[in-house]
Structure formats: structure tokens, C-alpha cells
Write a protein that holds these residues in place. Structure first.
Motif, PDB file in Angstrom:
ATOM      1  N   LEU A  38       0.820  -1.204   0.000  1.00 16.88           N
ATOM      2  CA  LEU A  38       0.000   0.000   0.000  1.00 16.88           C
ATOM      3  C   LEU A  38       0.860   1.264   0.000  1.00 16.88           C
ATOM      4  CD1 LEU A  38      -2.791  -1.018   2.549  1.00 16.88           C
ATOM      5  CD2 LEU A  38      -2.992  -0.845   0.073  1.00 16.88           C
ATOM      6  N   GLU A  39       1.919   1.250   0.810  1.00 18.44           N
ATOM      7  CA  GLU A  39       2.805   2.409   0.852  1.00 18.44           C
ATOM      8  C   GLU A  39       3.469   2.648  -0.504  1.00 18.44           C
ATOM      9  OE1 GLU A  39       3.362   4.682   3.254  1.00 18.44           O
ATOM     10  OE2 GLU A  39       1.697   3.704   4.276  1.00 18.44           O
ATOM     11  N   PHE A  40       3.822   1.565  -1.188  1.00 20.91           N
ATOM     12  CA  PHE A  40       4.421   1.719  -2.510  1.00 20.91           C
ATOM     13  C   PHE A  40       3.462   2.428  -3.455  1.00 20.91           C
ATOM     14  CE2 PHE A  40       4.851   0.174  -6.866  1.00 20.91           C
ATOM     15  CZ  PHE A  40       6.144   0.590  -7.149  1.00 20.91           C
ATOM     16  N   CYS A  41       2.185   2.086  -3.403  1.00 16.72           N
ATOM     17  CA  CYS A  41       1.207   2.744  -4.274  1.00 16.72           C
ATOM     18  C   CYS A  41       1.133   4.235  -3.970  1.00 16.72           C
ATOM     19  CB  CYS A  41      -0.168   2.095  -4.095  1.00 16.72           C
ATOM     20  SG  CYS A  41      -0.294   0.423  -4.745  1.00 16.72           S
ATOM     21  N   PHE A  42       1.083   4.589  -2.683  1.00 19.46           N
ATOM     22  CA  PHE A  42       1.019   5.999  -2.308  1.00 19.46           C
ATOM     23  C   PHE A  42       2.265   6.749  -2.770  1.00 19.46           C
ATOM     24  CE2 PHE A  42      -1.767   4.445   1.348  1.00 19.46           C
ATOM     25  CZ  PHE A  42      -2.930   4.733   0.660  1.00 19.46           C
ATOM     26  N   VAL A  43       3.421   6.151  -2.516  1.00 19.64           N
ATOM     27  CA  VAL A  43       4.683   6.795  -2.894  1.00 19.64           C
ATOM     28  C   VAL A  43       4.782   6.918  -4.409  1.00 19.64           C
ATOM     29  CG1 VAL A  43       7.196   6.507  -2.892  1.00 19.64           C
ATOM     30  CG2 VAL A  43       5.888   6.089  -0.809  1.00 19.64           C
ATOM     31  N   PHE A  44       4.418   5.878  -5.108  1.00 16.08           N
ATOM     32  CA  PHE A  44       4.488   5.866  -6.571  1.00 16.08           C
ATOM     33  C   PHE A  44       3.627   6.965  -7.174  1.00 16.08           C
ATOM     34  CE2 PHE A  44       2.877   3.883 -10.605  1.00 16.08           C
ATOM     35  CZ  PHE A  44       4.054   4.022 -11.323  1.00 16.08           C
ATOM     36  N   LEU A  45       2.408   7.109  -6.667  1.00 18.60           N
ATOM     37  CA  LEU A  45       1.516   8.143  -7.186  1.00 18.60           C
ATOM     38  C   LEU A  45       2.006   9.541  -6.815  1.00 18.60           C
ATOM     39  CD1 LEU A  45      -1.945   6.478  -6.473  1.00 18.60           C
ATOM     40  CD2 LEU A  45      -0.817   6.734  -8.676  1.00 18.60           C
ATOM     41  N   LEU A  46       2.575   9.693  -5.622  1.00 21.49           N
ATOM     42  CA  LEU A  46       3.095  11.001  -5.233  1.00 21.49           C
ATOM     43  C   LEU A  46       4.268  11.418  -6.111  1.00 21.49           C
ATOM     44  CD1 LEU A  46       3.164  13.444  -3.360  1.00 21.49           C
ATOM     45  CD2 LEU A  46       4.623  12.126  -1.809  1.00 21.49           C
ATOM     46  N   ILE A  47       5.190  10.496  -6.361  1.00 24.01           N
ATOM     47  CA  ILE A  47       6.350  10.823  -7.204  1.00 24.01           C
ATOM     48  C   ILE A  47       5.901  11.134  -8.632  1.00 24.01           C
ATOM     49  CG2 ILE A  47       8.420   9.838  -8.252  1.00 24.01           C
ATOM     50  CD1 ILE A  47       8.992   8.450  -5.637  1.00 24.01           C
ATOM     51  N   ALA A  48       4.944  10.366  -9.150  1.00 25.88           N
ATOM     52  CA  ALA A  48       4.427  10.661 -10.485  1.00 25.88           C
ATOM     53  C   ALA A  48       3.750  12.031 -10.521  1.00 25.88           C
ATOM     54  CB  ALA A  48       3.451   9.573 -10.922  1.00 25.88           C
ATOM     55  N   GLY A  49       3.020  12.367  -9.454  1.00 29.67           N
ATOM     56  CA  GLY A  49       2.384  13.678  -9.394  1.00 29.67           C
ATOM     57  C   GLY A  49       3.388  14.814  -9.309  1.00 29.67           C
ATOM     58  N   LEU A  50       4.448  14.600  -8.533  1.00 26.88           N
ATOM     59  CA  LEU A  50       5.491  15.625  -8.450  1.00 26.88           C
ATOM     60  C   LEU A  50       6.183  15.818  -9.801  1.00 26.88           C
ATOM     61  CD1 LEU A  50       7.105  14.702  -5.008  1.00 26.88           C
ATOM     62  CD2 LEU A  50       5.687  16.694  -5.509  1.00 26.88           C
ATOM     63  N   SER A  51       6.430  14.733 -10.497  1.00 28.34           N
ATOM     64  CA  SER A  51       7.046  14.846 -11.821  1.00 28.34           C
ATOM     65  C   SER A  51       6.125  15.562 -12.798  1.00 28.34           C
ATOM     66  CB  SER A  51       7.408  13.455 -12.358  1.00 28.34           C
ATOM     67  OG  SER A  51       8.348  12.817 -11.524  1.00 28.34           O
ATOM     68  N   PHE A  52       4.831  15.318 -12.688  1.00 29.91           N
ATOM     69  CA  PHE A  52       3.871  16.008 -13.549  1.00 29.91           C
ATOM     70  C   PHE A  52       3.889  17.515 -13.285  1.00 29.91           C
ATOM     71  CE2 PHE A  52      -0.367  17.727 -14.375  1.00 29.91           C
ATOM     72  CZ  PHE A  52      -0.556  17.341 -15.685  1.00 29.91           C
ATOM     73  N   LEU A  53       4.123  17.897 -12.029  1.00 33.45           N
ATOM     74  CA  LEU A  53       4.185  19.312 -11.667  1.00 33.45           C
ATOM     75  C   LEU A  53       5.547  19.927 -11.929  1.00 33.45           C
ATOM     76  CD1 LEU A  53       2.203  19.179  -8.297  1.00 33.45           C
ATOM     77  CD2 LEU A  53       1.370  19.983 -10.514  1.00 33.45           C
ATOM     78  N   GLY A  54       6.536  19.104 -12.315  1.00 26.88           N
ATOM     79  CA  GLY A  54       7.856  19.618 -12.639  1.00 26.88           C
ATOM     80  C   GLY A  54       8.837  19.609 -11.492  1.00 26.88           C
ATOM     81  N   LEU A  55       8.487  18.993 -10.353  1.00 23.99           N
ATOM     82  CA  LEU A  55       9.371  18.965  -9.191  1.00 23.99           C
ATOM     83  C   LEU A  55       9.845  17.554  -8.859  1.00 23.99           C
ATOM     84  CD1 LEU A  55       7.608  21.522  -6.817  1.00 23.99           C
ATOM     85  CD2 LEU A  55       9.759  21.814  -8.057  1.00 23.99           C
ATOM     86  N   GLY A  56       9.606  16.614  -9.746  1.00 21.49           N
ATOM     87  CA  GLY A  56      10.050  15.243  -9.504  1.00 21.49           C
ATOM     88  C   GLY A  56      11.343  14.957 -10.244  1.00 21.49           C
ATOM     89  N   ILE A  57      11.377  13.826 -10.936  1.00 21.54           N
ATOM     90  CA  ILE A  57      12.540  13.458 -11.737  1.00 21.54           C
ATOM     91  C   ILE A  57      12.695  14.469 -12.869  1.00 21.54           C
ATOM     92  CG2 ILE A  57      13.570  11.656 -13.159  1.00 21.54           C
ATOM     93  CD1 ILE A  57      11.967   9.619 -11.587  1.00 21.54           C
TER      94      ILE A  57
END
Length: 354
Positions: free
Chosen positions: A279-298
Motif C-alpha cells: 500500500l505504501e508503494f502505491c502511495f509513494v508511486f503516485l506522489l512521485i508521479a504527481g510531483l514529476s507532472f508538476l515539474g518537481l520530480g525526476i
């Protein structure tokens, strides 16, 4: 009425009759429900609607067959005890394990599978698919298919690293809080409450704006955000174990805290913790994808599914589904992990199917 329509309804009705004759109630209900739905869709949408239903049903049948075959493969190669558990796994869990296995292979062997480099410009901007580019090119002329393959390594790998760190931090703090109690338990509990009181996305945006967007900072920030969730679950599970008689007996023998954690508490709390890891992996995965979409991730030019959705979003206006492909990859992995986690939670709950 075309030959396709006649054959379509004839096949569904014949399959429904066979299922009813052999008393396969669930199969009959599924097939006859599909027949009724197809009848309504055929009236509304005509032959094209029936072709869509056929493609969807074929894809579903392919997924079911693949899941069953993959489960049988795992049963054959697993040890007897594990094989016994795998035989009870539903097809949804088997499908989830197959998807996770596919993503793992894509991430590990990305340089071998991808026909081009993740930052290699090989065509003009938004070039259409051809024999050299299965999914066309992005806004800079890079191969979308290759970047999706590399994205499996970058996005999933970063999310997995952050999840492991969050899990280690939260689980260790929760186990120590349950064993020691007192002021240490109170301090850790209040610290977890403070972190959880701030929305995760706002907290991440604030920290990344202050400390930068390097991969190390992203991993640490995301781990700090989600470790309190792991702490609270671990503290609750371990708190129910430390009051058991065998724990008191171990204390009377003079065993230390680390012995109690390693040999007594942790082995008896692994099932819910493993499910929580998914479950934590799903939350983390979606958060990192969201940050990347906003330009602050990878950051570019590194391939990342969240940033790929943002970079190619303009194609939606022209009816191109290219931006939906990395979004579908994110959704598929999330659903697959949840399928496996649901099965693991069912097993750890002690419930049995009848």
C-alpha cells in the motif's frame, strides 16, 4: 444484418446455453449478461459498438488466461508450502503478480528492450508511429516507447527506494516505541501526528522548493512523509504482541529489546507489514508521479512517466492518445499492486472462502 453480428450473437447464446446445461451458474450469468448488454449496445451503436465489446471481451479473456497460466507456473516452481498458498490465490492476484513481474523485467533490462536511448532524438517533434518508433515521437523527437521502458526503471525504481526507506524508518520507530514505551513512545507518536497533519503533496512541494529536486532529496522527503503511516501500523501491531505471555517470559529470561524485536515481535507481525509495504508503494508511486507532472520530480532528460504526461499533454487536443499511455502505465501498476495487497490482507485476516 452482417455476418459478424449474426455470428456474434450466435456464439454468445450458444456459450450461454452450454454453461446452463452443465450447471456453471456464474459462467452462465456472465455470458447471458454480456448478451443482454450487447443487444442494447447493438441497438444504440450498431456493429462498431459490438466490435468494441468483442475487443474488450477478448482482452479480458486474454488477461484471465495469462493470469491462470502465470499462477500455474509459479505453483510449479515454488516450494511446497508456498505452492499451497499460491493455489488459493484469485486470478486478480495472479494478474497483479504478472504485471509486477513484467514491469520488473522492463525496468531491469531497459537498455536491452528499448530500441533507442531515453534522451536520444531520432525524429521530428510529434512524429507519427512507424516501423522505427512504435508509439511515435514526443515534443523533442524522442522515441516514446523507449522512454516508457526507461520510465519503468526510473519512476518505479525511485518509488521503490523511497518506500523501502520509509518502511525502514517507520517500522523501526514503531517497534522501538512498542518495546520501550514511556517518553520515547509519546515523542514518536506526537512527531508522527505532526507530519501526518500536513497534506503530503503540500509538504513535498514545500520541502522540494527549499532543498531542491535532486533524487536524494526526493527520496528522503517522500520517505519522511510516509514513514509515520508505517510507524502507526507497526506500533499498533507490535503493541498487541508485547503484552503476550511469551514476551513476558522472554523478558524474565533477561532478553534485550533487540532480541525481542528480531526473534519474537517481528516474525509475528510480518503479514500486515508486508501488506502495508504494498500500500505504501502505491502511495509513494503516485506522489512521485504527481510531483514529476508538476515539474518537481525526476528532472529532464531522464525518462519519467509523470513528466511524459505533462510534456505530451498538447496531443490530447488533436485526438492523440500518446499522453494516456504513460498515465495508463501508472494506473496499471497501481491496480496490480492493490490486487496483490488485497489477497495478502485476506490471507493475514484468517478468513476462508467457502
Amino acid at each position: 444484418m452482417s455476418v459478424f453480428v449474426i455470428g456474434y450473437y450466435a456464439a454468445l447464446i450458444a456459450a450461454s446455453c452450454l454453461a446452463a446445461y452443465f450447471n456453471y451458474r456464474r459462467t452462465f450469468m456472465l455470458l447471458f449478461s454480456l448478451t443482454l448488454v450487447s443487444f442494447v449496445l447493438g441497438i444504440i451503436g450498431g456493429t462498431p459498438a459490438l466490435r468494441v465489446v468483442t475487443i474488450f471481451a477478448g482482452a479480458l479473456a486474454l488477461a484471465v488466461g495469462t493470469s491462470y497460466a502465470f499462477k500455474e507456473f509459479l505453483v510449479q516452481i515454488a516450494r511446497p508450502n508456498l505452492a499451497k498458498e499460491l493455489r488459493t490465490a484469485p486470478l486478480t492476484a495472479s494478474f497483479g503478480m504478472f504485471v509486477i513481474f513484467t514491469y520488473a523485467i522492463a525496468g531491469i533490462f531497459a537498455p536491452v528492450i528499448a530500441p533507442h536511448g531515453e534522451a536520444e532524438v531520432i525524429a521530428s517533434a510529434f512524429a507519427p508511429p512507424d516501423a522505427n518508433m512504435l508509439l511515435g515521437a514526443d515534443q523533442l523527437g524522442r522515441d516514446v516507447f523507449s522512454r516508457i521502458i526507461y520510465g519503468a526503471r526510473n519512476t518505479v525504481g525511485l518509488a521503490l527506494t523511497a518506500t523501502i526507506l520509509a518502511f525502514l524508518m517507520g517500522a523501526l520507530a514503531g517497534l522501538l516505541a512498542a518495546v520501550k514505551g514511556g517518553w520515547f513512545d509519546q515523542i514518536m507518536g506526537r512527531a508522527a501526528d505532526v507530519i501526518m497533519s500536513v497534506p503530503s503533496l503540500i509538504f513535498a512541494l514545500l520541502m522540494l522548493s527549499i532543498f531542491g529536486t535532486s533524487l536524494v532529496v526526493i527520496v528522503i522527503v517522500v520517505a519522511v512523509i510516509y514513514s509515520p503511516r508505517v510507524f502507526r501500523l507497526t506500533r499498533a501491531v507490535a503493541g498487541n504482541i508485547v503484552v503476550m505471555d511469551y514476551i513476558e517470559a522472554a523478558k524474565l529470561r533477561g532478553e534485550g529489546d533487540w532480541y525481542l524485536i528480531r526473534r519474537e515481535i517481528l516474525p509475528n507481525s510480518m503479514s500486515p507489514l508486508i501488506a502495508e509495504f504494498g500500500l505504501e508503494f502505491c502511495f509513494v508511486f503516485l506522489l512521485i508521479a504527481g510531483l514529476s507532472f508538476l515539474g518537481l520530480g525526476i528532472q529532464p532528460p531522464t525518462a519519467d512517466w509523470g513528466s511524459m504526461v505533462r510534456e505530451n499533454a498538447t496531443l490530447i487536443s488533436f485526438g492523440d492518445i500518446t499522453p494516456l499511455i504513460p498515465a495508463a502505465a501508472i494506473a496499471l501498476l497501481t491496480v496490480a499492486v492493490n490486487f496483490v495487497v488485497d489477497w495478502m490482507l485476506f490471507r493475514s485476516s484468517g478468513l476462508k472462502e467457502h
